[in-house]
Write a protein that holds these residues in place. Sequence first.
Motif, PDB file in Angstrom:
ATOM      1  N   PRO A  38     -11.806  -8.369  -6.670  1.00 24.52           N
ATOM      2  CA  PRO A  38     -10.587  -7.775  -7.224  1.00 24.52           C
ATOM      3  C   PRO A  38      -9.349  -8.619  -6.955  1.00 24.52           C
ATOM      4  CG  PRO A  38     -11.126  -6.734  -5.150  1.00 24.52           C
ATOM      5  CD  PRO A  38     -12.245  -7.695  -5.453  1.00 24.52           C
ATOM      6  N   VAL A  39      -8.475  -8.598  -7.941  1.00 28.91           N
ATOM      7  CA  VAL A  39      -7.129  -9.119  -7.734  1.00 28.91           C
ATOM      8  C   VAL A  39      -6.296  -7.962  -7.196  1.00 28.91           C
ATOM      9  CG1 VAL A  39      -5.076 -10.086  -8.821  1.00 28.91           C
ATOM     10  CG2 VAL A  39      -7.347 -10.813  -9.573  1.00 28.91           C
ATOM     11  N   ILE A  40      -5.846  -8.063  -5.962  1.00 25.11           N
ATOM     12  CA  ILE A  40      -5.077  -6.975  -5.366  1.00 25.11           C
ATOM     13  C   ILE A  40      -3.668  -6.987  -5.950  1.00 25.11           C
ATOM     14  CG2 ILE A  40      -6.503  -7.056  -3.304  1.00 25.11           C
ATOM     15  CD1 ILE A  40      -4.277  -8.454  -1.843  1.00 25.11           C
ATOM     16  N   PRO A  41      -2.902  -5.892  -5.789  1.00 24.95           N
ATOM     17  CA  PRO A  41      -1.579  -5.816  -6.419  1.00 24.95           C
ATOM     18  C   PRO A  41      -0.745  -7.067  -6.162  1.00 24.95           C
ATOM     19  CG  PRO A  41      -2.127  -3.698  -5.472  1.00 24.95           C
ATOM     20  CD  PRO A  41      -3.228  -4.641  -5.077  1.00 24.95           C
ATOM     21  N   PRO A  42      -0.287  -7.723  -7.220  1.00 20.32           N
ATOM     22  CA  PRO A  42       0.435  -8.992  -7.064  1.00 20.32           C
ATOM     23  C   PRO A  42       1.857  -8.787  -6.567  1.00 20.32           C
ATOM     24  CG  PRO A  42       0.352  -8.370  -9.360  1.00 20.32           C
ATOM     25  CD  PRO A  42      -0.474  -7.351  -8.625  1.00 20.32           C
ATOM     26  N   SER A  43       2.466  -9.885  -6.171  1.00 18.35           N
ATOM     27  CA  SER A  43       3.882  -9.896  -5.801  1.00 18.35           C
ATOM     28  C   SER A  43       4.688 -10.452  -6.970  1.00 18.35           C
ATOM     29  CB  SER A  43       4.118 -10.772  -4.567  1.00 18.35           C
ATOM     30  OG  SER A  43       3.602 -10.177  -3.404  1.00 18.35           O
ATOM     31  N   PHE A  44       5.625  -9.647  -7.470  1.00 17.78           N
ATOM     32  CA  PHE A  44       6.548 -10.089  -8.510  1.00 17.78           C
ATOM     33  C   PHE A  44       7.900 -10.354  -7.853  1.00 17.78           C
ATOM     34  CE2 PHE A  44       3.558  -7.120 -10.519  1.00 17.78           C
ATOM     35  CZ  PHE A  44       3.030  -7.925 -11.516  1.00 17.78           C
ATOM     36  N   CYS A  46       5.871  12.559  -3.979  1.00 13.53           N
ATOM     37  CA  CYS A  46       4.872  12.442  -2.922  1.00 13.53           C
ATOM     38  C   CYS A  46       5.015  13.603  -1.942  1.00 13.53           C
ATOM     39  CB  CYS A  46       5.039  11.119  -2.175  1.00 13.53           C
ATOM     40  SG  CYS A  46       4.725   9.669  -3.207  1.00 13.53           S
ATOM     41  N   THR A  47       3.881  14.071  -1.450  1.00 17.22           N
ATOM     42  CA  THR A  47       3.887  15.132  -0.437  1.00 17.22           C
ATOM     43  C   THR A  47       3.029  14.699   0.753  1.00 17.22           C
ATOM     44  OG1 THR A  47       2.034  16.206  -1.578  1.00 17.22           O
ATOM     45  CG2 THR A  47       4.248  16.995  -2.093  1.00 17.22           C
ATOM     46  N   PRO A  48       3.520  14.928   1.967  1.00 14.63           N
ATOM     47  CA  PRO A  48       4.868  15.409   2.275  1.00 14.63           C
ATOM     48  C   PRO A  48       5.926  14.383   1.871  1.00 14.63           C
ATOM     49  CG  PRO A  48       3.802  14.628   4.258  1.00 14.63           C
ATOM     50  CD  PRO A  48       2.756  14.598   3.184  1.00 14.63           C
ATOM     51  N   GLU A  49       7.176  14.824   1.799  1.00 19.17           N
ATOM     52  CA  GLU A  49       8.246  13.939   1.335  1.00 19.17           C
ATOM     53  C   GLU A  49       8.469  12.776   2.285  1.00 19.17           C
ATOM     54  OE1 GLU A  49      13.013  14.266   0.258  1.00 19.17           O
ATOM     55  OE2 GLU A  49      11.748  16.056   0.218  1.00 19.17           O
ATOM     56  N   ASP A  50       8.358  13.033   3.586  1.00 16.12           N
ATOM     57  CA  ASP A  50       8.521  11.987   4.595  1.00 16.12           C
ATOM     58  C   ASP A  50       7.156  11.583   5.134  1.00 16.12           C
ATOM     59  OD1 ASP A  50      11.330  12.045   4.422  1.00 16.12           O
ATOM     60  OD2 ASP A  50      11.383  13.805   5.740  1.00 16.12           O
ATOM     61  N   GLY A  51       7.079  10.353   5.601  1.00 15.82           N
ATOM     62  CA  GLY A  51       5.830   9.868   6.170  1.00 15.82           C
ATOM     63  C   GLY A  51       6.103   8.829   7.229  1.00 15.82           C
ATOM     64  N   GLU A  52       5.051   8.256   7.742  1.00 16.01           N
ATOM     65  CA  GLU A  52       5.166   7.191   8.736  1.00 16.01           C
ATOM     66  C   GLU A  52       3.943   6.299   8.608  1.00 16.01           C
ATOM     67  OE1 GLU A  52       3.265   9.543  12.571  1.00 16.01           O
ATOM     68  OE2 GLU A  52       5.442   9.363  12.390  1.00 16.01           O
ATOM     69  N   PRO A  53       4.039   5.052   9.131  1.00 14.25           N
ATOM     70  CA  PRO A  53       2.892   4.149   9.036  1.00 14.25           C
ATOM     71  C   PRO A  53       1.642   4.778   9.648  1.00 14.25           C
ATOM     72  CG  PRO A  53       4.854   2.977   9.754  1.00 14.25           C
ATOM     73  CD  PRO A  53       5.191   4.443   9.768  1.00 14.25           C
ATOM     74  N   PRO A  54       0.445   4.396   9.143  1.00 20.23           N
ATOM     75  CA  PRO A  54       0.159   3.236   8.298  1.00 20.23           C
ATOM     76  C   PRO A  54       0.578   3.423   6.844  1.00 20.23           C
ATOM     77  CG  PRO A  54      -1.846   4.474   8.690  1.00 20.23           C
ATOM     78  CD  PRO A  54      -0.793   5.097   9.563  1.00 20.23           C
ATOM     79  N   LEU A  55       0.718   2.286   6.152  1.00 20.53           N
ATOM     80  CA  LEU A  55       1.143   2.284   4.766  1.00 20.53           C
ATOM     81  C   LEU A  55      -0.065   2.372   3.835  1.00 20.53           C
ATOM     82  CD1 LEU A  55       3.824  -0.566   4.902  1.00 20.53           C
ATOM     83  CD2 LEU A  55       4.087   1.863   5.444  1.00 20.53           C
ATOM     84  N   ASN A  56       0.206   2.769   2.613  1.00 22.44           N
ATOM     85  CA  ASN A  56      -0.815   2.797   1.566  1.00 22.44           C
ATOM     86  C   ASN A  56      -0.941   1.378   1.006  1.00 22.44           C
ATOM     87  OD1 ASN A  56      -2.475   3.245  -0.603  1.00 22.44           O
ATOM     88  ND2 ASN A  56      -1.052   4.584  -1.708  1.00 22.44           N
ATOM     89  N   GLU A  57      -1.718   0.542   1.683  1.00 24.14           N
ATOM     90  CA  GLU A  57      -1.746  -0.883   1.373  1.00 24.14           C
ATOM     91  C   GLU A  57      -2.632  -1.237   0.186  1.00 24.14           C
ATOM     92  OE1 GLU A  57      -0.768  -2.408   5.918  1.00 24.14           O
ATOM     93  OE2 GLU A  57      -2.727  -2.851   5.030  1.00 24.14           O
ATOM     94  N   THR A  58      -3.333  -0.275  -0.376  1.00 22.76           N
ATOM     95  CA  THR A  58      -4.166  -0.558  -1.545  1.00 22.76           C
ATOM     96  C   THR A  58      -3.469  -0.217  -2.856  1.00 22.76           C
ATOM     97  OG1 THR A  58      -5.216   1.618  -1.368  1.00 22.76           O
ATOM     98  CG2 THR A  58      -6.303  -0.240  -0.260  1.00 22.76           C
ATOM     99  N   ALA A  59      -2.592   0.798  -2.858  1.00 24.97           N
ATOM    100  CA  ALA A  59      -1.974   1.215  -4.125  1.00 24.97           C
ATOM    101  C   ALA A  59      -0.554   1.729  -3.950  1.00 24.97           C
ATOM    102  CB  ALA A  59      -2.827   2.292  -4.794  1.00 24.97           C
TER     103      ALA A  59
END
Length: 341
Positions: free
Chosen positions: A108-114, A169-182
Motif C-alpha cells: 500500500p501507498v500510505i497517506p501521502p504528504s502534500f 468525531c466522538t468524543p470531541e476531545d482526545g489524546e495520543p496515540p494518533l490515528n496514524e492510518t487514516a
Amino acid sequence: MRPSLHALAFALLLLAGAAAHAEVKVEFEAPVNLFLDRSLILFSPTPIRRYGDPQSPSPLLFEAQVAPNLFFPQLSAGDIRKPSGEWVFTAILTPHITLRMLNEKSSPVIPPSFMPKVTFQFLRLRLLDPTPGGHRRALALGAHVIVGHYSNGQAGCFFASQAGTDPDCTPEDGEPPLNETAGDFSTNFVRWELHGRLAFDLDGASMTGWVVGGHAGFERNLSIGPGGITEQIRGVYGDSHADVALLGERLWSGHRLHLEATLSRPFGGVEGQGPTVRVEALAAPHWAAGFGLYARYVGGRDYYNILFLEPVHLWQFGLSFELGPGARLREAVTQHASNHP
C-alpha cells in the motif's frame, strides 16, 4: 499585511534601492537556482511504524519526494562581478509531494504528504576578489519567506480513541496515540529562512573548488484559511518548528560531493518530542545531468505528516535530482576566472 505581502514589499523595496544604481533585468529562461528543494527516490532497510496498522512495523519499499521548482520571472539588478554584487528577487511555486509505499501484502501507498508552497526569494550574489594567495571566492546569501500548506488528505479523526470522520468525531476531545492510518492532519504555515554559501579555491574554467555554508529556518503553523491547523492538532504537533544546518561541498571537474547536517525541533505540542537530527550525503557526477547518489540518516521523530510522534532511526539510500545553479551564474564564474588568472 499578510506575511507573503510583507516579503514581496520588502524585496521590491530592496530591489528598487539597487535599481537606483543599476538597470533592473527580467530573466525568463535561465534563472539563478539556489537554496531550493530537491526531488528524491529512496529505499530503506528500516521498517516504518504506524499505530493501528496490524502489520506494523513494515518494510519501506520506497519513498519518493517530488519537488519541481517552478520559477516566475526573476528580477535582478547590479553585477555579480562588481563589489556591490547582484541582487535577485523571484517567486517560486513548488507542488511538493512525498509518498511512501510499504512492502506489505498489497504494497500500500500510505497517506501521502502534500506540501504545496510559494517561496519569495531574495538573493545577493557576489564574486569576491582573489585572496593574496590568488584563490578565487564567491558569496551567495539568500532570504526566503515561504507560504504553504501541509496535509495528508485524510478525513479520519485525529486521535485513535475517536470515532467518526473529521470534524464530527466522538468524543470531541482526545489524546495520543494518533490515528496514524487514516487520521486527518492539516496545517497552513509561514516559514522564514536565511541561507549562506561561501565558495573558495575556485577554478571557474574546470569548475573545481570548495563550498561551505548553512541555513536557519523558523516555521509558524497557521489556522488562517482552508486547511489551517486546528487547536486539537496544534496541541500535539506544536505552534512552530525551527531548524539549523551546516554543509560542505567539494567540487571537481563539475562533479559535486555534498555533506549536510540539520538539527530541528518543535515548539509547543506534547512533551517529549525532542530534537531530530538529519545527516545527508550526495554524490552528483557532472555527466548525470542533475541526478546523483543520495544517502540520509534521520534520528529523532518521523517527518512524515501524522507520523510525527513516531521515534525513528531511519537510513535511506537512493537517487536525488536537482538542477544546477543556472547557466548565467556558471558563465559569470567562468568569466571571473578568465579575468583573474
